[in-house]
Design a protein around this motif. Sequence first.
Motif, PDB file in Angstrom:
ATOM      1  N   SER A 192       0.846  -1.192   0.000  1.00  0.00           N
ATOM      2  CA  SER A 192       0.000   0.000   0.000  1.00  0.00           C
ATOM      3  C   SER A 192       0.883   1.244   0.000  1.00  0.00           C
ATOM      4  O   SER A 192       2.034   1.211   0.405  1.00  0.00           O
ATOM      5  CB  SER A 192      -0.874   0.016   1.253  1.00  0.00           C
ATOM      6  OG  SER A 192      -1.313  -1.275   1.552  1.00  0.00           O
ATOM      7  N   THR A 240      -5.652   6.876  10.034  1.00  0.00           N
ATOM      8  CA  THR A 240      -6.377   6.674   8.783  1.00  0.00           C
ATOM      9  C   THR A 240      -5.696   5.697   7.847  1.00  0.00           C
ATOM     10  O   THR A 240      -6.351   4.820   7.288  1.00  0.00           O
ATOM     11  CB  THR A 240      -6.552   8.021   8.049  1.00  0.00           C
ATOM     12  OG1 THR A 240      -5.253   8.554   7.770  1.00  0.00           O
ATOM     13  CG2 THR A 240      -7.344   8.995   8.873  1.00  0.00           C
ATOM     14  N   GLU A 241      -4.390   5.841   7.662  1.00  0.00           N
ATOM     15  CA  GLU A 241      -3.765   5.047   6.607  1.00  0.00           C
ATOM     16  C   GLU A 241      -3.339   3.665   7.068  1.00  0.00           C
ATOM     17  O   GLU A 241      -3.478   2.688   6.350  1.00  0.00           O
ATOM     18  CB  GLU A 241      -2.557   5.791   6.025  1.00  0.00           C
ATOM     19  CG  GLU A 241      -2.964   6.987   5.219  1.00  0.00           C
ATOM     20  CD  GLU A 241      -1.798   7.622   4.486  1.00  0.00           C
ATOM     21  OE1 GLU A 241      -2.042   8.288   3.480  1.00  0.00           O
ATOM     22  OE2 GLU A 241      -0.647   7.461   4.932  1.00  0.00           O
ATOM     23  N   SER A 298       1.436   5.360   1.057  1.00  0.00           N
ATOM     24  CA  SER A 298       1.045   6.421   1.971  1.00  0.00           C
ATOM     25  C   SER A 298       1.330   7.759   1.319  1.00  0.00           C
ATOM     26  O   SER A 298       2.422   8.013   0.826  1.00  0.00           O
ATOM     27  CB  SER A 298       1.843   6.296   3.267  1.00  0.00           C
ATOM     28  OG  SER A 298       1.772   7.495   3.978  1.00  0.00           O
ATOM     29  N   LEU A 311       3.125   0.425   4.736  1.00  0.00           N
ATOM     30  CA  LEU A 311       2.910   1.272   3.572  1.00  0.00           C
ATOM     31  C   LEU A 311       4.256   1.740   3.052  1.00  0.00           C
ATOM     32  O   LEU A 311       5.228   1.841   3.795  1.00  0.00           O
ATOM     33  CB  LEU A 311       2.078   2.508   3.925  1.00  0.00           C
ATOM     34  CG  LEU A 311       0.724   2.321   4.580  1.00  0.00           C
ATOM     35  CD1 LEU A 311       0.783   2.808   6.005  1.00  0.00           C
ATOM     36  CD2 LEU A 311      -0.317   3.075   3.815  1.00  0.00           C
ATOM     37  N   VAL A 323      -1.663   9.507  10.082  1.00  0.00           N
ATOM     38  CA  VAL A 323      -1.244   8.304   9.353  1.00  0.00           C
ATOM     39  C   VAL A 323      -1.628   7.063  10.151  1.00  0.00           C
ATOM     40  O   VAL A 323      -2.151   6.088   9.607  1.00  0.00           O
ATOM     41  CB  VAL A 323       0.272   8.340   9.081  1.00  0.00           C
ATOM     42  CG1 VAL A 323       0.717   7.037   8.438  1.00  0.00           C
ATOM     43  CG2 VAL A 323       0.630   9.497   8.176  1.00  0.00           C
TER      44      VAL A 323
END
Lengths: 715, 504
Positions: free
Chosen positions: A3, A58-59, A5, A68, A55
């Motif tokens: 993923s 949410t991420e 970021s 990420l 971060v």
Amino acid sequence: MLSTSNLAMWIILLPFLGFLHNAFAGLIWKKNAKKVVSYVAPGVVLLAFGVALMVVMTELPNAHDHRLIGALIPGTSAATPWINLGGLRINFELLVDPLSLLMAMIVTGVGGLIHVYATGYMAEDPEQPRFFTYFNLFITMMLILVLGGNFLLMFVGWEGVGTCSYLLISFWYKQSENAKAGNKAFIVNRVGDLGFALGMMLIWSVFGTLSYFNDKGTGVLQLAGAGHAEGAHTALHAISVMGTPVSVAVLTTICVLLFVGAMGKSAQIPLWVWLPDAMAGPTPVSALIHAATMVTSGIVMVTRCSWLFSQAPQAMQLVGYIGLATAFVGATIGLVQNDIKRVLAFSTVSQLGYMFLACGVGNYTAGMFHVTTHAIFKALLFLGSGAVIHSMLGEQDMRKMGGLRKKIFKTWLVMWVGTYAIAGVPGLSGFFSKDEILHSALSSPGNGMFLYAVGLAIAFMTAFYMNRLMHKTFGVTAQFVDGELPHQHHSNFDDHDAHGHDDHAHGEHHDDHAHEDGHGHSQVHESPASMMIPLYVLAFFSVAFGAWAKFTGAFEKFLEPVVPQMTHLEAPITESMGYIISGCVAIAGLTLAYILYRKPKVVETGQLIPAETKTRWEKSPLHPYTFLLNKWWWDVVYNGIFLKIGGIFAILLWKVVDAGIINGTIEGLGWIVGGFSRLFRKLQTGYVRNYALAMLFGVLVIVLGVLGSWSIAAK
Amino acid sequence: MVGMSDNLAAILPAIIVMVTGFIVLLGDSCLPAWRNNGKAFNPAVTFVGIAVALFFDMTRMGAKSATAFSGAVVDDPFSRISILLLGVAAILAVLLSTTYLENKKLHHGEYYVLILFSLFGAMLMAGSNDLITLFVSIETLSVALYVLAGFARTEERSEEAALKYFLLGAFAAGFLLYGIALVYGGSYGLSHTGQATTNLTEIGAGLAGSGLGGVTVMFGIGLALMFVGFAFKAALVPFHMWTPDVYQGSPTSVTAYMAALTKIAIFTVILRILSVLTPISSVWLMTAQLLAILTMFGGNILAVTQDNVKRMLAYSSIAHAGYIMAGVVAVGAAEGKFHDLAISSTMFYLFAYTLMTIGSFGVLIWLSRRGRDCQTLGDLKGLVKRDPIGAYTMLVFMLSLGGIPPTMGFMGKLMIFNVLLSAGLTPLALCLGFASIISVYYYLRVVWMMCFMEPDRETITEHATESGGTLFAIGVTVVLSLFFGLAPYLAQTLLAPATSILVR
């Protein structure tokens, strides 16, 4: 597929923008520079903390496999190459995972508070913008270190924080001992950096990449992680690159070389000698760089590479024993120091040793837990001691303090919190993190009992020297005359003291005080709010964080995906039994110090006995007090070996190799080139006809050249 | 058959620049309001004109390559990138000029007109696909530059520079035209139509078909003579003799412009023509290598004993032409992906060269803002105390020119070095290394003068005109030099389209 970021880069870029702003603040804001800087510098760091939180919130939860990848430069992707030479490709990439985010939150959170504190502490220094320029740059570099997505970016941060540390230790460079301390830190760190660099090169030649993770699954940590997963079932050496297994010997070499780097940065034996001297910098520097963040980067690095270390058991043993030895040596020296910051410095050395002990016995989570709690309570203690020093107008010698409890009650209160936290009084954060380490040491295969016993002894000494510090500083009667304190505020400008007090730009608190008591600055006073508020916040977390993390299990769960789970033996005692033992040890240490230092002028061996009445034993350099006061004579031995003997070698290189061979060659060549130059210069006559002639010569060269190679090629 | 609008679209940036030139010319001479505010109007309109041209250039960046005007002009990513670099150089030069010209009392509208016309010529050069178009555009560039070199008409040195440049330029133009004529003659039988041609596409197709067998003596001599003309423009040794005199004599802003613009334009042309000549690279590769080596060493060795900074920079620009030439050789020698890498590395070096040359001359202009030209090494003594901005920016440019990290100059050299090695040209790579070692001496001498010498008493002057444009231009060049020095692959990605040269 990893993923991505999009936010992570801003954690780094915000402090970087702050750095740029502060560097040019004088040009932009002229006279208001100090004021603007005092808002911008902490502001960007706290904003970065906010971004880091975002971060995490949410991420991270949506990330595949808790991980990420991000880009460092806006508008680019993580695959944007920074260096692309032959087989070496380094990207501007970030790795955002629980470990890097934890560190990012510590760096920006604790760092932000220390920034706020420093706005009060440095308010009177005329070079305050320069201070905050370095400070923000330090945060930037530290974040690159923890967030960088490959070893080289970590190395960039590694070197960057080293540079900032050097700049800040010798911030008051007019005093030569500060400059020397800066040099010492920098030079000793070079030794470690060499180890890191060699380790990195070895990694590259073995793994063919320096990235931790990549999409192809060939990142160093990916391979190591895969190897670990396999090793759990079969043989230990299961890391393979393109099907070729990596031998344990090579892995061990890599890990030891990396650990040499960690020794330098995290002040472990034998490279620990720079840290105590590094206290020459302003106190916020000691708190931020030499206690809370930079010195823990060695542990962060080892934890980052834990997948490698976990498969090199000998390297891990080395880490553990070096950590234990350092913890022990640091604690013993801390017992007798008289400078308040030095006590804390040796305590830092000792606590760092604890963290490496945790890594060495394979409980990386406990190591990081102690990194976190230590960052909080050691920052608190350093900042508290800074407040004391500030109140004492720059005095750092505890023998000249005493009786401060009533005068600076609030500082005393928060310092107690810190002391109990580090001493491991049950319920406070230090207790939980330290106990975690001790418990896993006990249950580690090998000399578990020995590690545990020494660990307890160190815990005892920690409690002892901390309480000694408290009593000497706050407890016994004052060893100075209030109102007649000599002013020892540091600054690079000598005339500053004479003018400083009338300057209204210098923080409201001091002006109020100066008008109130008429003695100006010579009286002990509580520190301004900008310094006290960070202390309260840190004190709150020193109390609450450990218990929260332990009982909710949040910390362990957070870090679980990034560190290997090592198999441990069944411990001979239960965890609650361990709690009771270490609680008792802490309280015993505190009590002993209370008994010894409760009353003023308690005899410290060697201190109050006049030199002529000393016995032969007391004069001996091996007498415990002298031995410890002089740091086990460590510096003296190093001076003898490296400065004296190394110096002879250096002079040889200088006089013979450099001045003779190298300079001779270069100067000779220079002479030849100069001769040609003077010769050819004569051709440059300034007449067009001569120029045209030269061109005709060139025409001849080209025509003959082309026709010549044509006739050769045509055959 | 392409329509007229397509034809015009292919050279739109050049047309915009030319039209802007006419607007400035007419406005400055016919409109009293304009004339009275020439200081503001001329540079502003020039700036806007070039900016608009660049805007259209960039919007077309991804478009398909095409030829126009019956194949006389080509519009491909390579020419677009080249036009972008040319425009950036011109904009920076305009920013540098304004205050400098005022201080020298040279602020006339013609200056900007000439800048625009020369830029027009250079942009056409970048897109030329026919030897005749090429010749005309080279002359358009050259004539404007001859006049610009003599723009400080009250100064003898400037006059001398213009005249020398003109005489030798005419001499070289003769060779070029004669070479074109011979190539035209030699191309008879090359192309599929069987007709003689000056069109590069057709020559390229012919050569690809015939290989070495299609080359006649006439064609070979024609190529050689054409190359003489290019070598003169690019100031390769031994066609470099005009350079120091002209660079020193011209007003500094013109020197900065000229040094960057001609190099970009002519190396674009050289790269294009040599890519046409790739099938017969064995014919010219040796000679090109020899020229590169002569130029690197000649420029650097001669720069060592210069006391005049402008003159020193002139020799240094000769040496840099040698480095770029080495990159061109690598383009000719390398194959496959290294071929593309060689082109993008050479373009990167051209870009780096543009920034650091304009930057270093820009600093000289910045230092001349006190009215007195700053030219000699003595003028730079103790600069770090007198003028820290000038000193530190100069430091960056000197490091960049000398190829010291973390600057663009270092990265550019590293890339050229890299492609030379991958093309198997190790001796040339070594020559490049040795030549740059020599160059460090005179670049660092400037630094030494600035940082370690005490200022002479008379060089300390107080009065200074603030010059925002100059400072801005220097700032941009410094920041870009450092930024792309640290992140070179961003620039290389930016320049990557340049690798698709439309030949066939």
